[in-house]
Scaffold this motif. Structure first.
Motif, PDB file in Angstrom:
ATOM      1  N   VAL A  98       0.846  -1.200   0.051  1.00  0.00           N
ATOM      2  CA  VAL A  98      -0.006  -0.096  -0.117  1.00  0.00           C
ATOM      3  C   VAL A  98       0.925   1.319   0.027  1.00  0.00           C
ATOM      4  CG1 VAL A  98      -1.476   1.264   1.223  1.00  0.00           C
ATOM      5  CG2 VAL A  98      -2.185  -0.921   1.231  1.00  0.00           C
ATOM      6  N   VAL A  99       1.907   1.209   1.000  1.00  0.00           N
ATOM      7  CA  VAL A  99       2.482   2.508   0.817  1.00  0.00           C
ATOM      8  C   VAL A  99       3.474   2.554  -0.227  1.00  0.00           C
ATOM      9  CG1 VAL A  99       4.400   3.537   2.520  1.00  0.00           C
ATOM     10  CG2 VAL A  99       2.517   2.550   3.453  1.00  0.00           C
ATOM     11  N   GLY A 100       4.192   1.474  -0.832  1.00  0.00           N
ATOM     12  CA  GLY A 100       4.877   1.632  -1.764  1.00  0.00           C
ATOM     13  C   GLY A 100       4.066   2.090  -3.028  1.00  0.00           C
ATOM     14  N   LEU A 101       2.860   1.765  -3.152  1.00  0.00           N
ATOM     15  CA  LEU A 101       2.072   2.312  -4.193  1.00  0.00           C
ATOM     16  C   LEU A 101       1.740   3.640  -3.956  1.00  0.00           C
ATOM     17  CD1 LEU A 101      -0.582  -0.567  -5.139  1.00  0.00           C
ATOM     18  CD2 LEU A 101       1.538   0.354  -6.363  1.00  0.00           C
ATOM     19  N   ILE A 102       1.485   4.187  -2.666  1.00  0.00           N
ATOM     20  CA  ILE A 102       1.168   5.682  -2.546  1.00  0.00           C
ATOM     21  C   ILE A 102       2.613   6.339  -2.698  1.00  0.00           C
ATOM     22  CG2 ILE A 102       0.935   7.287  -0.554  1.00  0.00           C
ATOM     23  CD1 ILE A 102      -0.843   5.335   0.458  1.00  0.00           C
ATOM     24  N   GLY A 103       3.651   5.794  -2.461  1.00  0.00           N
ATOM     25  CA  GLY A 103       4.855   6.590  -2.700  1.00  0.00           C
ATOM     26  C   GLY A 103       5.120   6.644  -4.141  1.00  0.00           C
ATOM     27  N   LEU A 104       4.573   5.780  -5.024  1.00  0.00           N
ATOM     28  CA  LEU A 104       4.767   5.713  -6.234  1.00  0.00           C
ATOM     29  C   LEU A 104       3.927   6.693  -6.833  1.00  0.00           C
ATOM     30  CD1 LEU A 104       6.433   3.846  -8.348  1.00  0.00           C
ATOM     31  CD2 LEU A 104       4.198   2.585  -8.702  1.00  0.00           C
ATOM     32  N   GLY A 105       2.546   6.769  -6.380  1.00  0.00           N
ATOM     33  CA  GLY A 105       1.622   7.579  -6.884  1.00  0.00           C
ATOM     34  C   GLY A 105       2.026   9.287  -6.466  1.00  0.00           C
TER      35      GLY A 105
END
Lengths: 326, 299
Positions: free
Chosen positions: B76-83
Motif C-alpha cells: 500500500v505505502v509503496g504504491l502511495i509513494g509511487l503515486g
C-alpha cells in the motif's frame, strides 16, 4: 528596473489603502481581529519573501525569528519592565543577529540542505522555548502589557490594528525599495544563477547573509507585535506549521513580488474563515494547494510578467556529476 | 556499565528504524537529487496501514498476522509513494523546475498526507492492536527481548537483500546508472522514469516496514509521528552520507546511540535538540557524511 509604484494602478492602491483604514470602523471586533492577523502574516510573508522570493533560499524554520521577537518582547516587558518600543527594537536586533549567526555556516550549503538545517534550527528554538525556565516552559509568558507612548496606551484592538498597519506600510516601502535597489538586483541574480553572479563580482555569501538577516529582522518585528497583540505567547505558536503557513503565503500569491505576497498572506488568513464549516480539512487542503500551485502556477496566482520571463529559463534539476547509490 | 549496555541495545532498535527510513531518503536523493520531505509521512502511513490490517484480526495475532500486516503495508505505502512521485514530483521534474519548487511541493505532499490520515483515523494516539509478550533472554545483566532481536534480525535480512539487489541485479545496475547520469542512461534504452518510480516504491516500502515495526515496538501511533521521525531519519542519512545505502544504516545506528545516551545523561526533553544539533554540525562540517562521496552542485 524601475517599477512605477504610485503612477501605475495608483487608483487601486489608494482604494485599498482606504479600505484597510476603514476596516475597524465599518466591521465588528471579529473581523478587526481577522484583519490584524492578516497584518502579521503580511509582515511575516514580506520578511520571508526577502529570503525565499528575492534570494531564492528556502527557509523552513522562519518561525524561529518570529519566536525570538515574541519572546524578547515578552520577557523584557513582563520581567524587566522595559518599554515595548525598546523591546521591539531589541527583538529585531536579536532576530537579525541570530539570522546572521545561523546563516554564516549554513548559507554555503546546497539549497536543499539549507532547507533542512533551517527546519532543524526552527525546531531547536521551539524546544528551547519549551524546555527553559526563562521562557516560561510549555505554558509560555502571559500578561504582556500593551505598548504606550507617554500616557497614551494602545489598549483596544482597533488601535493595535492601526499600529500594525503602520508597520506593514513601512515594511512594504522598505522592501519595495530594497527589491529595486542594487541589493535587490544582486539577490535576483544570485537566485537565477549564483555562479554567473559570482563571476560578475557579486559576493554571493554576503548578499545571501544580508537577505537572511533582513528577513530575520522582519520576522522579529512581527514577533514583537504578535506578543503585545495576543498578550500571551506559548511555544506551540512557533512550530513548523507556522513556518509552513508563512511559506504558503509567500508561494501562493506570487513569489518574489510584493503585491503577490500580500495577496497570498490575505488568502492564507481568509481561506480558513471561508472554510469554517469544514475546518478539519484546512491543513490537508493547504497541502494540496501547495502542490497544485507548484505544478500549475509555479510563480504564484498573481505573478508579474517580468518575473515569469525571468523564471522561464530553468536551472537543471540534477546537480552533481558524481554520486552513487551504493 | 550494565545500564550503558542495556541502553545501547535499546538504541540499536531505534537506530534500525532511523536507518530503514534513512534508506528511502538516501535512495531517492541518490537517484534524482530530490529531498523527499514527505518520506517521514510514508513511515507514518506504513504504521497506519499495519494498524488497519492488524485490527481485522480478533483474538491472538500470530506471526501470520504480522507477516500479512508487513506485506500489505509495504504494498500500500509503496504504491502511495509511487503515486506521489507520479502526481506531485514528475510534472516538475519533467518541466525541469527549480529545486525550490520541488522542495515546496514536497512540503505540501507532507502536509496533505499527514492531515489525510488525521481525517481518516482521528487526531489522537491509537493503540496498536497487537500485544507481544515482553519476554527475552539475558546476557549478563543485559536483557534483550525477542521483539528487539526479531527487529534487528529482520533489518539485517533486509539490508542483505538490498545490497544484493543494488549490486547484483540488473535493476540495481540501472538505478546506479541513473544516479550517475540520467541522460546517458536513457540513451541506453533504459526507461528512466520507471526506475525512478521503482526507487520510490522501494524507499516507501522500507519506510512502511519501519512503520509497522515501530507500531509493534512502541504500541501506539499518531498521524504526526512521521514528522519528527522523518527529520531524524534524514539526520541519520546525512550522518552516514546521503546517497549511500550502507551509510544510511550506519547513520541510523549512530544517531540512535547518540540520542539514547543523550537521553540518559542529559535528559529526555533535550533529546531532539541533541539530534538536530548533530544534523546541523554534520551538514556544516562534514556534509558528505561518514561514508558518502563528495557531491558537487551544478548551479
Amino acid at each position: 528596473m524601475n517599477t512605477p509604484f504610485l503612477k501605475n494602478k495608483s487608483f487601486l492602491y489608494i482604494l485599498l489603502f482606504i479600505v484597510m483604514i476603514a476596516i475597524p470602523l465599518i466591521t465588528n471586533r471579529y473581523w478587526t481581529d481577522v484583519a490584524s492577523t492578516a497584518m502579521f502574516y503580511i509582515l511575516l510573508a514580506l520578511g520571508l519573501n526577502i529570503i525565499v522570493g528575492y534570494a531564492g533560499l528556502l527557509d523552513l524554520g522562519y518561525s524561529a525569528f518570529f519566536a525570538v521577537g515574541s519572546y524578547t518582547t515578552g520577557i523584557l516587558t513582563t520581567q524587566f519592565g522595559v518599554s515595548f518600543w525598546i523591546s521591539i527594537f531589541l527583538g529585531a536586533i536579536f532576530a537579525t543577529v541570530l539570522g546572521v549567526l545561523i546563516g554564516i555556516p549554513t548559507l554555503r550549503l546546497r539549497s536543499d540542505y539549507l532547507a533542512i538545517v533551517t527546519l532543524g534550527f526552527g525546531e531547536i528554538i521551539r524546544l528551547i522555548a519549551n524546555n527553559s525556565k526563562f521562557t516560561g516552559g510549555a505554558s509560555g509568558i502571559y500578561g504582556i502589557p500593551k505598548p504606550k507612548i507617554g500616557s497614551f496606551v494602545f489598549q483596544s484592538n482597533v488601535l493595535l490594528y492601526y499600529l500594525m498597519f503602520i508597520f506593514v506600510l513601512l515594511a512594504i516601502f522598505v522592501i519595495w525599495r530594497l527589491g529595486n535597489s542594487r541589493v535587490g538586483r544582486a539577490w535576483k541574480y544570485i537566485r537565477e544563477d549564483e555562479d554567473a553572479a559570482e563571476a560578475m563580482g557579486v559576493n554571493g555569501l554576503y548578499y545571501k547573509l544580508l537577505a537572511y538577516g533582513l528577513g530575520a529582522m522582519f520576522g522579529g518585528l512581527a514577533g514583537s507585535l504578535f506578543a503585545v497583540k495576543m498578550s500571551a505567547i506559548a511555544p506551540e505558536s512557533f512550530g513548523f506549521m507556522q513556518s509552513a503557513m508563512i511559506l504558503l503565503a509567500v508561494v501562493l500569491g506570487g513569489i518574489g513580488r510584493i503585491s503577490g505576497v500580500i495577496l497570498g498572506a490575505v488568502l492564507v488568513i481568509l481561506l480558513p474563515e471561508a472554510m469554517r464549516s469544514f475546518s478539519d480539512w484546512r491543513i490537508f487542503l493547504f497541502g494540496v494547494l501547495l502542490v497544485l500551485t507548484m505544478i500549475f502556477r509555479p510563480n504564484g496566482l498573481w505573478p508579474s510578467k517580468k518575473e515569469t520571463e525571468e523564471m522561464d529559463d530553468p536551472e537543471p534539476l540534477k546537480g552533481g556529476s558524481k554520486s552513487v547509490v551504493s | 556499565m550494565d545500564i550503558f549496555l542495556q541502553q545501547v541495545i535499546n538504541a540499536l532498535v531505534v537506530g534500525t528504524f532511523y536507518g530503514l527510513i534513512a534508506l528511502g531518503y538516501s535512495m531517492v536523493y541518490g537517484i534524482i537529487r530530490l529531498l523527499n520531505f514527505a518520506h517521514g509521512d510514508l513511515f507514518m502511513l506504513g504504521a497506519f496501514a499495519g494498524f488497519s490490517v492488524l485490527s481485522l484480526f480478533t483474538g491472538q495475532v500470530g506471526f501470520i498476522g504480522i507477516g500479512l500486516a508487513l506485506i500489505v503495508s509495504v504494498l500500500v505505502v509503496g504504491l502511495i509513494g509511487l503515486g506521489v512521485e507520479r502526481i506531485a514530483y514528475r510534472p516538475l521534474i519533467k518541466k525541469k523546475s527549480p529545486k525550490l519548487n520541488l522542495l515546496i511541493t514536497a512540503v505540501g505532499v507532507s502536509l496533505a498526507i499527514e492531515y489525510a490520515v488525521m481525517l481518516s483515523y482521528g487526531p489522537s494516539f491509537r493503540v496498536y492492536p497487537i500485544q507481544l509478550p515482553n519476554t527475552g533472554f539475558h546476557i549478563g545483566d543485559v536483557k534483550i527481548t525477542y521483539i528487539q532481536l526479531g527487529i534487528i534480525l529482520f533489518t539485517i535480512l533486509i539490508m542483505i537483500f538490498l545490497q544484493l539487489f543494488i549490486h547484483k541485479s540488473i535493476y540495481g545496475k540501472a538505478m546506479r546508472s541513473i544516479a550517475i547520469d540520467d541522460t546517458a542512461t536513457s540513451l541506453m534504452g533504459i526507461p528512466v522514469h520507471r526506475f525512478i518510480g521503482l526507487t520510490f516504491f522501494m524507499g516507501s516500502g522500507l519506510a512502511a516496514v519501519a512503520g509497522v515495526m515501530d507500531g509493534i515496538y512502541y504500541g501506539q501511533i499518531n498521524f504526526l509521528m512521521g514528522f519528527l521521525f522523518g527529520l531524524k531519519a534524514f539526520t541519520a542519512a546525512v550522518i552516514g552520507g546521503i546517497g549511500s545505502v550502507n551509510g544510511a544504516m550506519l547513520g541510523g545506528l549512530v544517531l540512535g546511540i547518540v540520542e539514547t545516551l543523550g537521553t540518559v545523561y542529559v535528559g529526555g526533553e533535550w533529546k531532539d535538540v541533541f539530534a538536530f544539533g548533530i544534523l546541523i554540525l554534520f551538514l556544516v562540517l562534514k556534509p558528505t557524511g561518514l561514508l558518502g562521496e563528495a557531491v558537487n552542485e551544478r548551479v
